[in-house]
Every structure is written in structure tokens, then in C-alpha cells.
Design an enzyme around this catalytic site. Sequence first.
Site, mmCIF file in Angstrom:
data_model
loop_
_atom_site.group_PDB
_atom_site.id
_atom_site.type_symbol
_atom_site.label_atom_id
_atom_site.label_comp_id
_atom_site.label_asym_id
_atom_site.label_seq_id
_atom_site.Cartn_x
_atom_site.Cartn_y
_atom_site.Cartn_z
ATOM 1 N N ASP A 109 0.836 -1.178 0.158
ATOM 2 C CA ASP A 109 0.308 0.119 -0.407
ATOM 3 C C ASP A 109 0.837 1.259 0.031
ATOM 4 O OD1 ASP A 109 -2.508 -2.189 2.380
ATOM 5 O OD2 ASP A 109 -2.115 -1.575 -0.065
ATOM 6 N N SER A 140 -19.342 -21.667 -28.109
ATOM 7 C CA SER A 140 -19.526 -21.743 -26.956
ATOM 8 C C SER A 140 -19.512 -23.280 -27.265
ATOM 9 C CB SER A 140 -20.794 -21.770 -27.236
ATOM 10 O OG SER A 140 -21.683 -22.474 -27.647
ATOM 11 N N GLU A 170 -10.013 -29.431 -18.721
ATOM 12 C CA GLU A 170 -10.090 -28.465 -17.047
ATOM 13 C C GLU A 170 -11.408 -28.006 -16.883
ATOM 14 O OE1 GLU A 170 -9.262 -25.666 -20.200
ATOM 15 O OE2 GLU A 170 -7.647 -26.660 -21.096
ATOM 16 N N LYS A 192 -14.811 -26.721 -16.007
ATOM 17 C CA LYS A 192 -15.837 -25.472 -16.728
ATOM 18 C C LYS A 192 -16.587 -24.815 -15.731
ATOM 19 C CE LYS A 192 -19.004 -24.959 -20.043
ATOM 20 N NZ LYS A 192 -19.853 -24.222 -19.187
ATOM 21 N N ASP A 201 -17.645 -21.292 -13.844
ATOM 22 C CA ASP A 201 -19.558 -20.959 -13.605
ATOM 23 C C ASP A 201 -19.101 -19.257 -13.421
ATOM 24 O OD1 ASP A 201 -21.705 -21.200 -14.260
ATOM 25 O OD2 ASP A 201 -22.520 -21.624 -12.582
ATOM 26 N N TYR A 255 -7.341 -19.418 -20.433
ATOM 27 C CA TYR A 255 -7.532 -21.078 -20.502
ATOM 28 C C TYR A 255 -7.216 -21.304 -22.309
ATOM 29 C CZ TYR A 255 -12.508 -19.737 -21.452
ATOM 30 O OH TYR A 255 -13.986 -19.186 -21.280
ATOM 31 N N LYS A 308 -20.610 -32.496 -18.423
ATOM 32 C CA LYS A 308 -22.023 -31.333 -16.977
ATOM 33 C C LYS A 308 -22.046 -31.670 -16.077
ATOM 34 C CE LYS A 308 -23.248 -27.056 -17.611
ATOM 35 N NZ LYS A 308 -24.427 -26.455 -18.683
ATOM 36 N N CYS A 353 -40.243 -12.351 20.015
ATOM 37 C CA CYS A 353 -38.783 -13.507 20.060
ATOM 38 C C CYS A 353 -38.953 -15.399 20.308
ATOM 39 C CB CYS A 353 -37.683 -12.681 21.000
ATOM 40 S SG CYS A 353 -36.457 -14.115 21.305
ATOM 41 N N CYS A 398 -37.340 -15.967 23.301
ATOM 42 C CA CYS A 398 -37.613 -14.774 25.363
ATOM 43 C C CYS A 398 -38.900 -14.498 24.755
ATOM 44 C CB CYS A 398 -36.461 -14.108 25.337
ATOM 45 S SG CYS A 398 -36.040 -12.541 24.617
ATOM 46 N N CYS A 448 -34.229 -8.718 17.688
ATOM 47 C CA CYS A 448 -34.400 -9.438 19.631
ATOM 48 C C CYS A 448 -33.503 -8.206 20.586
ATOM 49 C CB CYS A 448 -34.448 -11.129 20.558
ATOM 50 S SG CYS A 448 -34.514 -10.568 21.335
ATOM 51 N N CYS A 474 -31.545 -12.851 26.049
ATOM 52 C CA CYS A 474 -31.702 -13.500 25.741
ATOM 53 C C CYS A 474 -31.753 -14.824 25.566
ATOM 54 C CB CYS A 474 -32.405 -12.856 24.394
ATOM 55 S SG CYS A 474 -33.114 -14.242 22.974
HETATM 56 S S1 IVH Z 1 -13.150 -23.128 -24.154
HETATM 57 C C1 IVH Z 1 -14.527 -23.124 -27.682
HETATM 58 N N1 IVH Z 1 -12.046 -23.501 -21.147
HETATM 59 O O1 IVH Z 1 -18.027 -22.232 -21.133
HETATM 60 C C2 IVH Z 1 -13.811 -22.909 -26.777
HETATM 61 N N2 IVH Z 1 -14.569 -22.462 -22.006
HETATM 62 O O2 IVH Z 1 -19.784 -23.267 -23.236
HETATM 63 C C3 IVH Z 1 -14.832 -22.351 -25.574
HETATM 64 N N3 IVH Z 1 -16.020 -22.260 -19.926
HETATM 65 O O3 IVH Z 1 -18.349 -19.258 -23.083
HETATM 66 C C4 IVH Z 1 -14.518 -22.252 -24.553
HETATM 67 N N4 IVH Z 1 -14.272 -22.675 -18.392
HETATM 68 O O4 IVH Z 1 -17.597 -19.132 -20.476
HETATM 69 C C5 IVH Z 1 -13.440 -23.083 -22.229
HETATM 70 N N5 IVH Z 1 -12.113 -24.122 -19.203
HETATM 71 C C6 IVH Z 1 -12.556 -24.181 -20.184
HETATM 72 C C7 IVH Z 1 -13.478 -22.754 -19.709
HETATM 73 C C8 IVH Z 1 -15.134 -22.424 -20.136
HETATM 74 C C9 IVH Z 1 -15.720 -22.134 -18.741
HETATM 75 C C10 IVH Z 1 -17.333 -21.501 -20.557
HETATM 76 C C11 IVH Z 1 -17.140 -20.520 -21.365
HETATM 77 C C12 IVH Z 1 -17.532 -20.686 -22.662
HETATM 78 C C13 IVH Z 1 -18.680 -21.566 -22.032
HETATM 79 C C14 IVH Z 1 -18.713 -22.289 -23.617
#
Ligand code: IVH
Length: 678
Positions: A46, A91, A123, A125, A127, A235, A324, A418, A421, A436, A442
Site C-alpha cells: 500500500d 460456445s 479443465e 468448466k 461458472d 484458458y 456437465k 422473539c 425469550c 430481538c 434472551c
Molecule cells: S473453452 C471454443 N474452457 O464455457 C472453446 N470454456 O460454453 C470455448 N468456460 O463461453 C471455450 N470454463 O465461458 C473453455 N476451461 C474452459 C471453460 C470454458 C468455462 C465457459 C466459457 C464459454 C462457455 C462455453
Amino acid sequence: MVSGKKAATSATGPARKARKLRDALHRHGYLYYSLDAPEVPDAEYDCLMRELVALETAHPELCSADSPTQRVGGAPLAAFGQLKHRIPMLSLDNAFSDEQVQEFDRRVRERLGAPAAVGYSCEPKLDGLAVSVTYERGVLVQGATRGDGETGEDITQNLKTIAALPLKLRGAGWPRVLEVRGEVFMPLAGFEKFNREAAARGEKTLVNPRNAAAGSLRQLDPRISASRPLDIFIYACGYVEGRQLPRRQSEILHMLMKWGFRICPQSSVVGSLEGCLAYYREIGAARATLPYQIDGVVYKVNELASQEKLGFVSRAPRWAIAHKFPAEEALSSVRDIEWQVGRTGTLTPVARLEPVFVGGVTVSNATLHNFDELSRKDVRIGDKVVIRRAGDVIPEVVRVIIERGLRRSAPIVAPVTCPSCGEPVARDPEQAALRCLRGRLCPAQRKEEIKHFASRRALDIHGLGDKLVEQLVDANLLRTPADLFGLSVAQLAQLERMGEKSAHKLHAAIATAKRTTLPRFLYALGIRDVGEATALALAQHFAGLAGLRAADADAIQQVPDVGPVVAAHVEAFFRDRDNQAMLGRLIASGIDWPAMPARTSAGRFAGQVFVLTGTLSGMTRIEAQQAIIARGGKVSGSVSKKTHYVVAGADAGSKLAKAASLGVTVIAEDAFAAMLRK
Ligand code: IVH
């Protein structure tokens, strides 16, 4: 923007100083946020940051896009700009069963000319929210959300506030243009801490870590993003110009890590489909202990040449799939709704459920948070409800499933008294909570107060579990934590399931707990909003209990990170006559702690710079750092001509050689311990 080259050739005094500060801050930031291995205390970081901010304010021309000062967040935007992705952000297709993954692997092998097995990068996935970040000549220039995959929003300012994302790449050999892709997320611990603090301030809490991450990045005011505990794992690479990348996904991840990015540590390479399925089970089993939320795993064909051969179908690659996890939600029904009274008197509605198996455990209670939340969801006794359990988080009722034609019971009304009590409850305007106000008069609050006092992070009384505290309170043997120290072996031996031997043991444990530390003691008192960090700050600031007891709210507010609300709670606690009597009894019973070293800039080590290296045997590194700071000294992460002492523990490394070459004094741990004792 000052380019690195120009600064190097025409550096004047302040320019050189700014560069040095930036380098030091980049290094310490990387050690702290990316490697989780800080070398200097936060205060030192800092202090460097303040110095750099002051320098850049005095010389605005010195401020560069990659300066660590850019992380704090600049002026709010009117709207986000649009950014077109140079390569679309795709995706993933999903698989929900082993069979679907087998199918995927079979298709991959078929298209690749039927090899017996294919290697995959596996890897978690994550969230969170997918983002793209672009670096030019190693400096972060742009960041965007995924958007519709073709065009995203320009969230450069917000991304820069994420401490784990390098503003400047480390190492060497980066491409001229490097776009990386990854997931921004809010670690579970940060999410919970944020919500606790927001609730204490009476502000809105975040719904879940995923929404929290997304919401934090979509703030037009980057200072709000900066205040959120966000993290990022990278990733993949997107658009790259001016360098050939390695030929395997696993090697790309390794290279990205060397450039300073955070890579998910749970990533792994397997040789075949079987390896993928084993990985899925392994991560599934570890899921509840991971510090972040995931909703499955991703398998990616490891060889880039194979990926290219496989190509894409519409919006998803043929070379990757998301496997998944089954959603950690389940259906149950509400047997009853009860109100629990917490340590500080807050009434929390809890749904008693038909037991249901969610995310690896049987759940029979779920929180409804508070009355407002309960009313919003309109949960009633007998309702069919969706229960969710995420990681270690307390299970919650997500929503009610309304079945047409079915009569429901009456809506729940807020209790006026409450449940413990029987006294009238107040509606706390600060927190929109029912409360309370009778404190330890209490019984429920009395029990919670004593449980907290004895808990692991407080006085840590071994063997005094919740059930015992409840028995002791119900038997009228305990009214305040101070009564603990007056309990006799005979009184303890009377309790259910307590033999003579365990009574002796517990009696001894209570006596042992009298020797504590001031921060633990202050935390144990259970003052509203005083968690461990605040207790430590109060202890360091006031150095002893006497000063704190005498302080008024204004004086308490002088403590770093203590605001008016907390200061008022602290003052009120020590003004209260019953608390004063209890403190008197605690002290009289022999509770005690070693003196706190006061924070000072005039101590014995004033002006002296220490570097710690190797493993110390008698104290932790943090303890050593605190001991130095408490005596007015400074701790630095690297040896330079300005270093006064290098403290060398076992297995000290290159810092010793550096010290020898600069003629800096090296002291062994015992000599250091002797200096501290002086
Ligand atoms: S690879 C073409 N690696 O999943 C490859 N995606 O449904 C595209 N996500 O929009 C992504 N962990 O937000 C990849 N280890 C990972 C991931 C990952 C989470 C998500 C990402 C993407 C969605 C695809």
C-alpha cells in the site's frame, strides 16, 4: 502513454522512480494475486502504491496504461462501447452422461483417421463470465465480454481492476498482439465475505457468485468493479500476431502461465477417453472443496493440428465438449418455517424440509435469509420447493413450485415476539432485519454468545461443543462467558454424556484458554460487526484493552478500516454496564494475553529495512513481519543496497548470495529472535 523504450532512454529522476515503483508493484502484485505467495506485508504494498499515486499526480505525463495505479478504477462511463471479436468467441456442446462423452471421443477419432486414443486437455468448466483480453507489445490495451460471440462490450476499465490479470506481461517472447480468453469469476470466499459485509452495512447482497461476477463486470463505474473480489483464469488464446504458438493446448496454458496469467491449477492432460472420465470423477469429488464454482469439466483435443483438422460446426468446436455435472438442485417440501435467533439477535427464517439429497449431502434445513426474502419468494408451509446447495454454502430455497388447483397454507407473517425469550422484536431499519434487542437476557443469544466465545478462532476451548453450551445455559450454570471460568469439575460432571474424566479434561481446557491473545479476546467478545480482521486492527491500534475501553467512537474510527457504524457498536459494547461487569470478571478470573506491540514509526527498528529468506523455525513469516513492523522497521521482498539485515532461516537461497555481494549483514534466526527480545 510513455512507451517502455522512451522511458528507458530519456528517464529523468521522477520517471526513473515511477518505473522502479511500477516494477516493484507489478512484482509484488504478481506474487500476491497470481502465485498466492506474497513477500511483503500488505502495508508495504500500500505504501509503494501511495508513493506511485502521488508521483503520477504530480507528473501526470508519467502515468502509463500499464501502471498498477490504473487498477483502482477511473471515472464512470456513460455507456459501454461495442467491440467486434477478431475471431468469434464460440460456445461448447454439452454432454450429460459418460455415453455422450464416449460418442464425442468416437467422432473425434473417426475424423482423425481412427487412432486408438486421443490426448485431451481436461479443465474445470468455470461458472463465471467469458472475456477476451488483448495485449499489444505486452501491455493490456483492451478487454471485452463475449456478448453474442461476434461482438461484445468494451469492459477494459473494469477488467483492469482485477488484480490477478496482468496489466503488463511477464517474461519475454510475447507476440506483438496477443488476445487471451478466460473466465472471470468471484471466488466463493470473496463472495461470502462481500455479502456479510454488505448485509452489515444494510446494502443489497449478491445472489450467487456467477451473477456477482457478471454484475460486477457490467458496472459503468469501474470503482464498483474494483471493490468486488474478482478473479480470472485464462484458458485459451484468441487472435495472435507476430509469433507462432506452441502446438498443444497444454503447452499454451504453460506458456500463458509464464507470461503471468493465472491458469486453473486443476487442469490436467490425459491420454484417452478413460482418462477424461476419471478426471470428471476426480473433479466431481473435489468440487465442494474448490474455492470457486464450476458446473462441469471441459475436454479439449490437446494437439492443435488435430483441432484444426476437426474444425467447427455452427457455434461450437468439434474438438471440445463440456461434460456437465448434474445440477445441485433438488425438490423438497416445507414441513415448517421456524425463526432462529442469532448471536446479535437477528431473526432468520429457516425452512424445515423433507430430507433431500443434494450435492452429496442430505439437506433438511434451508435458509430463507430474512423476512423480505421470504415474502418475495412467498414460501409457505406445505409448499413444494426447489433447494439449492452450492459448495459449502448453506442450502437455500430457490423458489416455490406452485401446483395449480392445490390450496396453500396462509402466507407467513413476521413474528412480533422473539421465539426464544418472548419479548417484542424490533425491525432494524439499518438492515431490514427483525431483531430481538434483549442481548444476553434472551436465552438463544446467550447460547450463541458463549458458543462464539469458545469457538476455534476465539478462545478455542477444546471439547466445549454447541450441545454442552446449550445444556449449561439451560441448567442456568452459564449466563455470560465469564461464568465459564467459575465452573467446577463437579458441575461439569453432572451434564448428560459427561463422565468424571471428560469433566476434568474440559475443566483443564477452560483453564488453558485463559492464556490467549488480545485480538482473539476482542473477537471472542462477539461485538457486533467485529470480525477477526477488525479485532486485530483494534488490538494493534490500542495496544491494550484499557485504551480501547476508554475510547469514544471518534477515537475508534481512527483505526484503519473501521467506519462509523462499527465504531458505534464498539463504543456501545464497552459503555454497557453489564459488559463492563463481565469484562471485570473475565480479567479477575485470570484471562491474560501477551502485550501487543504497538504500531510505531519511532520504534527500535525505525528506518531499518529487513529481508526475510528461508524458513524460520520459531515463528511464521507473518509473525516475523509483524514483529518488525511493530518495532517501526520495514520488510522488503528483495535485497538491495538499502537493506540493513537479511534474516536467514533454513534453506535460504539466492538472497544470501545477493546479500554477500552487496555487503549486507546476514543474521541467523536466533540472532533475530534476540534482537526482538532486546
Ligand atoms: S473453452 C471454443 N474452457 O464455457 C472453446 N470454456 O460454453 C470455448 N468456460 O463461453 C471455450 N470454463 O465461458 C473453455 N476451461 C474452459 C471453460 C470454458 C468455462 C465457459 C466459457 C464459454 C462457455 C462455453
